[in-house]
Design a protein around this motif. Structure first.
Motif, PDB file in Angstrom:
ATOM      1  N   ASP A 166       0.463  -1.623  -0.446  1.00  0.00           N
ATOM      2  CA  ASP A 166       0.240   0.019  -0.025  1.00  0.00           C
ATOM      3  C   ASP A 166       0.631   1.475   0.169  1.00  0.00           C
ATOM      4  N   ILE A 167       0.320   2.319  -0.837  1.00  0.00           N
ATOM      5  CA  ILE A 167       0.957   3.800  -0.454  1.00  0.00           C
ATOM      6  C   ILE A 167      -0.356   3.822   0.237  1.00  0.00           C
ATOM      7  N   LEU A 168       0.265   5.015   1.354  1.00  0.00           N
ATOM      8  CA  LEU A 168      -0.882   5.727   2.512  1.00  0.00           C
ATOM      9  C   LEU A 168      -1.187   7.135   1.906  1.00  0.00           C
ATOM     10  N   VAL A 169      -1.344   7.506   2.531  1.00  0.00           N
ATOM     11  CA  VAL A 169      -1.639   9.130   3.533  1.00  0.00           C
ATOM     12  C   VAL A 169      -1.717   9.657   4.736  1.00  0.00           C
ATOM     13  N   VAL A 170      -0.693  10.551   5.394  1.00  0.00           N
ATOM     14  CA  VAL A 170      -0.893  10.704   6.773  1.00  0.00           C
ATOM     15  C   VAL A 170      -1.471  11.966   6.377  1.00  0.00           C
ATOM     16  N   PRO A 171      -2.481  12.923   7.284  1.00  0.00           N
ATOM     17  CA  PRO A 171      -2.588  14.640   6.926  1.00  0.00           C
ATOM     18  C   PRO A 171      -1.975  15.199   8.438  1.00  0.00           C
ATOM     19  N   VAL A 172      -0.980  14.842   8.467  1.00  0.00           N
ATOM     20  CA  VAL A 172      -0.105  15.100   9.640  1.00  0.00           C
ATOM     21  C   VAL A 172      -0.482  16.563  10.046  1.00  0.00           C
ATOM     22  N   GLY A 173      -0.888  17.685   9.102  1.00  0.00           N
ATOM     23  CA  GLY A 173      -1.570  19.280   9.579  1.00  0.00           C
ATOM     24  C   GLY A 173      -2.231  19.318   9.497  1.00  0.00           C
ATOM     25  N   ALA A 174      -3.458  18.074   9.292  1.00  0.00           N
ATOM     26  CA  ALA A 174      -4.906  18.414   9.809  1.00  0.00           C
ATOM     27  C   ALA A 174      -5.039  19.451  11.392  1.00  0.00           C
ATOM     28  N   LYS A 175      -5.831  19.961  12.004  1.00  0.00           N
ATOM     29  CA  LYS A 175      -5.909  19.870  13.358  1.00  0.00           C
ATOM     30  C   LYS A 175      -7.531  19.268  13.722  1.00  0.00           C
ATOM     31  N   THR A 176      -8.597  18.407  13.412  1.00  0.00           N
ATOM     32  CA  THR A 176      -9.147  17.359  14.017  1.00  0.00           C
ATOM     33  C   THR A 176      -9.278  16.271  12.735  1.00  0.00           C
ATOM     34  N   PHE A 177     -10.322  15.704  13.363  1.00  0.00           N
ATOM     35  CA  PHE A 177     -10.480  14.293  12.629  1.00  0.00           C
ATOM     36  C   PHE A 177     -10.996  14.738  11.278  1.00  0.00           C
ATOM     37  N   THR A 178     -12.394  15.679  11.833  1.00  0.00           N
ATOM     38  CA  THR A 178     -13.131  15.891  10.411  1.00  0.00           C
ATOM     39  C   THR A 178     -12.268  16.153   9.600  1.00  0.00           C
ATOM     40  N   GLN A 179     -11.243  17.348   9.289  1.00  0.00           N
ATOM     41  CA  GLN A 179     -10.493  17.469   9.097  1.00  0.00           C
ATOM     42  C   GLN A 179      -9.954  17.133   8.197  1.00  0.00           C
ATOM     43  N   ALA A 180      -8.732  16.180   8.399  1.00  0.00           N
ATOM     44  CA  ALA A 180      -8.679  15.091   8.093  1.00  0.00           C
ATOM     45  C   ALA A 180      -8.838  14.062   7.310  1.00  0.00           C
ATOM     46  N   LEU A 181     -10.583  13.982   7.694  1.00  0.00           N
ATOM     47  CA  LEU A 181     -10.943  12.655   6.548  1.00  0.00           C
ATOM     48  C   LEU A 181     -11.730  13.451   5.204  1.00  0.00           C
ATOM     49  N   SER A 182     -11.458  14.685   5.386  1.00  0.00           N
ATOM     50  CA  SER A 182     -11.888  15.452   4.679  1.00  0.00           C
ATOM     51  C   SER A 182     -10.642  15.167   3.443  1.00  0.00           C
ATOM     52  N   TRP A 183     -10.028  15.878   3.683  1.00  0.00           N
ATOM     53  CA  TRP A 183      -8.362  15.704   3.483  1.00  0.00           C
ATOM     54  C   TRP A 183      -8.402  14.098   2.330  1.00  0.00           C
ATOM     55  N   ILE A 184      -8.440  13.318   3.220  1.00  0.00           N
ATOM     56  CA  ILE A 184      -8.358  12.277   2.946  1.00  0.00           C
ATOM     57  C   ILE A 184      -8.751  11.292   1.149  1.00  0.00           C
ATOM     58  N   VAL A 185     -10.370  11.378   1.098  1.00  0.00           N
ATOM     59  CA  VAL A 185     -11.115  11.503   0.976  1.00  0.00           C
ATOM     60  C   VAL A 185     -10.683  12.119  -0.816  1.00  0.00           C
ATOM     61  N   ALA A 186     -11.502  13.634  -0.455  1.00  0.00           N
ATOM     62  CA  ALA A 186     -10.689  15.136  -1.554  1.00  0.00           C
ATOM     63  C   ALA A 186      -9.266  13.700  -2.015  1.00  0.00           C
ATOM     64  N   ILE A 187      -7.998  13.638  -1.672  1.00  0.00           N
ATOM     65  CA  ILE A 187      -7.058  12.737  -2.148  1.00  0.00           C
ATOM     66  C   ILE A 187      -7.676  11.564  -2.875  1.00  0.00           C
ATOM     67  N   ARG A 188      -7.951  10.378  -3.067  1.00  0.00           N
ATOM     68  CA  ARG A 188      -8.417   9.417  -2.333  1.00  0.00           C
ATOM     69  C   ARG A 188      -9.276   9.575  -4.354  1.00  0.00           C
ATOM     70  N   GLU A 189     -10.489  10.524  -3.663  1.00  0.00           N
ATOM     71  CA  GLU A 189     -11.255  11.000  -5.225  1.00  0.00           C
ATOM     72  C   GLU A 189     -10.329  11.608  -6.260  1.00  0.00           C
ATOM     73  N   MET A 190      -9.623  11.987  -6.172  1.00  0.00           N
ATOM     74  CA  MET A 190      -8.126  12.890  -7.242  1.00  0.00           C
ATOM     75  C   MET A 190      -7.234  11.921  -7.670  1.00  0.00           C
ATOM     76  N   ALA A 191      -7.147  11.396  -6.687  1.00  0.00           N
ATOM     77  CA  ALA A 191      -6.714  10.206  -7.156  1.00  0.00           C
ATOM     78  C   ALA A 191      -7.170   8.683  -8.629  1.00  0.00           C
ATOM     79  N   ALA A 192      -8.585   8.680  -8.296  1.00  0.00           N
ATOM     80  CA  ALA A 192      -9.607   8.060  -9.373  1.00  0.00           C
ATOM     81  C   ALA A 192      -9.186   8.581 -10.213  1.00  0.00           C
ATOM     82  N   LYS A 193      -9.527   9.724 -10.153  1.00  0.00           N
ATOM     83  CA  LYS A 193      -9.776  11.268 -11.316  1.00  0.00           C
ATOM     84  C   LYS A 193      -8.752  10.894 -11.818  1.00  0.00           C
ATOM     85  N   LEU A 194      -7.245  10.728 -11.870  1.00  0.00           N
ATOM     86  CA  LEU A 194      -6.313  11.666 -12.339  1.00  0.00           C
ATOM     87  C   LEU A 194      -6.292   9.564 -13.095  1.00  0.00           C
TER      88      LEU A 194
END
Length: 423
Positions: A166-194
């Motif tokens: 696996d290649i994974l992402v870690v949202p080290v700059g997020a201030k909350t879990f809610t923000q962290a998960l939103s970043w991850i979802v965006a990255i996952r969907e962008m990767a699918a798009k690309l």
């Protein structure tokens, strides 16, 4: 409050394979059920789950993967010892050890012991009118772990579209879990798009919800994820970093590390240099199982030479096993451990491993498996144990999102603190 009934039965995991469920009924009429996970990439030092291959219990339609014997052990051996006893996790686990004193739970099956132990955890928390997280962490803010989330998958999780797992992402700059998960979802969907734009994405989604995209090298796969991070407007390194799960045991033949997709074969010394180059040239903050499960020499050598801030994470090396952890501590072979309850077989013993790791300044990452259920108890354990990090797969699949949604629930409804071990 006493145990009124214990029942084991067979259910299916997220891959459609049989696994074990246990339900404990209490004298107040409540029922507490847990379903155990199962891994595709399993280390040989893990506790032994019991399958019916070659036994009289084998069901042909499941190809020998049925768990009727483990279920029978719950119903015929474990249940009679627990019924009418007070509900208490530690007492239940002690009884399970008495019934099966083997270190790897090979007699009853670790899938049988863990199912009962988890159900007992939930029932014990209920008897105290607490969530499972609050049972383990009764006072102060609940400590929500940092997520480590699959974007690309290969190895045993995705028909070897990449050599590594696996290649994974870690949202080290997020201030909350809610923000962290939103970043991850965006990255996952962008990767699918690309991937679709490049013609690389097929309909194959890996066991844990990551994208199964073929790459000719690990570096190119990392660069692809970096591009996805940047395309959603996030900064690589300061906001989101990469993590790799190498699962090197799968391509080690005892002498050489054979990366078949890349067409490369390295002896131990050459492969060590390859891993050093990889972490130097890519924004990697964590690397899991870069060496085989018994190649202790490479683990120790790399640990003494690696970047100071790199998390060197042992999964197959350590298998949530206290003896193997203690060896890694003594030899300085790693600085972090993956905590998987089904590698151990008991909730209380798993927690003891986590406590020993933390006492010796190891980072702890509570982890799901490739074969999961819709249960969310893992999120409670990671939070209640203040593990610091959690790894459950991607953001696709209800068996994955059940854990993420539980953490979102905690942040919305409880007094919480979002942990960041990388600060």
């Amino acid at each position: 409050m006493k145990i009124n009934k214990v029942i084991g039965y067979q259910v299916l995991d997220s891959r459609g394979r049989p696994t074990v469920a246990a339900a404990i009924s209490l004298t107040d009429g409540s029922v507490h059920t847990a379903r155990v996970p199962s891994g595709a990439s399993t280390g040989k030092h893990e506790a032994k789950e019991l399958r019916d291959t070659g036994s009289k219990f084998a069901e042909s339609f499941y190809g020998g993967l049925s768990v009727a014997q483990a279920v029978a052990n719950i119903n015929e051996k474990i249940a009679p010892k627990l019924v009418e006893e007070q509900i208490d996790l530690n007492l239940v686990d002690a009884q399970l050890i008495e019934l099966d004193p083997s270190a790897d739970h090979s007699s009853l099956g670790a899938n049988a012991t863990l199912a009962v132990s988890l159900a007992a955890s939930l029932a014990t928390a209920h008897s105290q009118n607490k969530s499972l997280a609050r049972y383990f962490s009764p006072d102060g803010p609940l400590q929500i772990p940092m997520p480590m989330v699959n974007i690309l998958s290969g190895g045993a999780h995705a028909n070897r579209t990449m050599d590594i797992q696996d290649i994974l992402v870690v949202p080290v700059g997020a201030k909350t879990f809610t923000q962290a998960l939103s970043w991850i979802v965006a990255i996952r969907e962008m990767a699918a798009k690309l991937g679709k734009e490049d013609g690389k994405v097929t309909n194959l989604i890996a066991d844990e919800g990551g994208l199964a995209i073929s790459f000719t090298s690990i570096e190119k796969a990392c660069e692809f994820v970096v591009t996805a991070i940047e395309k959603v407007g996030l900064s690589v390194g300061s906001q989101v970093s990469l993590a790799l799960d190498i699962a090197a045991t799968q391509f080690y033949d005892g002498n050489n590390y054979n990366l078949s997709t890349m067409g490369k074969s390295y002896n131990r010394s050459e492969y060590l240099q390859f891993i050093k180059s990889l972490v130097s040239n890519q924004p990697i903050i964590s690397i899991e199982d870069p060496f085989a499960e018994d190649d202790w020499q490479s683990w120790q050598e790399f640990s003494s030479q690696m970047p100071a801030k790199l998390q060197l994470l042992g999964d197959d090396l350590l298998t949530t096993n206290l003896d193997r952890l203690n060896r890694a501590i003594a030899e300085k072979s790693a600085n972090a451990i993956l905590i998987k309850p089904n590698q151990n077989g008991l909730v209380s013993a798993t927690l003891n491993v986590l406590k020993q790791a933390r006492a010796n300044n190891f980072n702890t990452v509570v982890s799901a498996r490739s074969g999961e259920s819709e249960d969310s108890w893992l999120a409670d354990l990671a939070t209640g144990w203040s593990a610091g990090q959690i790894k459950v797969g991607s953001t696709h699949g209800s068996e994955r999102n059940a854990k993420w949604n539980r953490l979102l629930e905690f942040e919305a409804t409880e007094n919480t603190k979002f942990l960041n071990p990388f600060n």
